[in-house]
Motif scaffolding. Structure first.
Motif: not given
Length: 47
Positions: A2-19
């Motif tokens: 499953s690619h879910t962990p990679f997708i979630l990690a990329s969303y979390l990193i993106s959210a942290a950078v935007l914040l």
């Protein structure tokens, strides 16, 4: 696999950078205002 962990990690990193990009100027402005107030108080004491 499953690619879910990679997708979630990329969303979390993106959210942290935007914040960080959104909040960083606010913290910089507060620090600058505090520095200017201290400088003004120092200049008033000298006079």
């Amino acid at each position: 696999m499953s690619h879910t962990p990679f997708i979630l990690a990329s969303y979390l990193i993106s959210a942290a950078v935007l914040l960080w990009a959104a909040l960083s100027p606010m913290f910089s402005q507060r620090a600058l205002l505090k520095q200017l107030k201290n400088r003004q108080a120092h200049m008033e004491k000298e006079q």
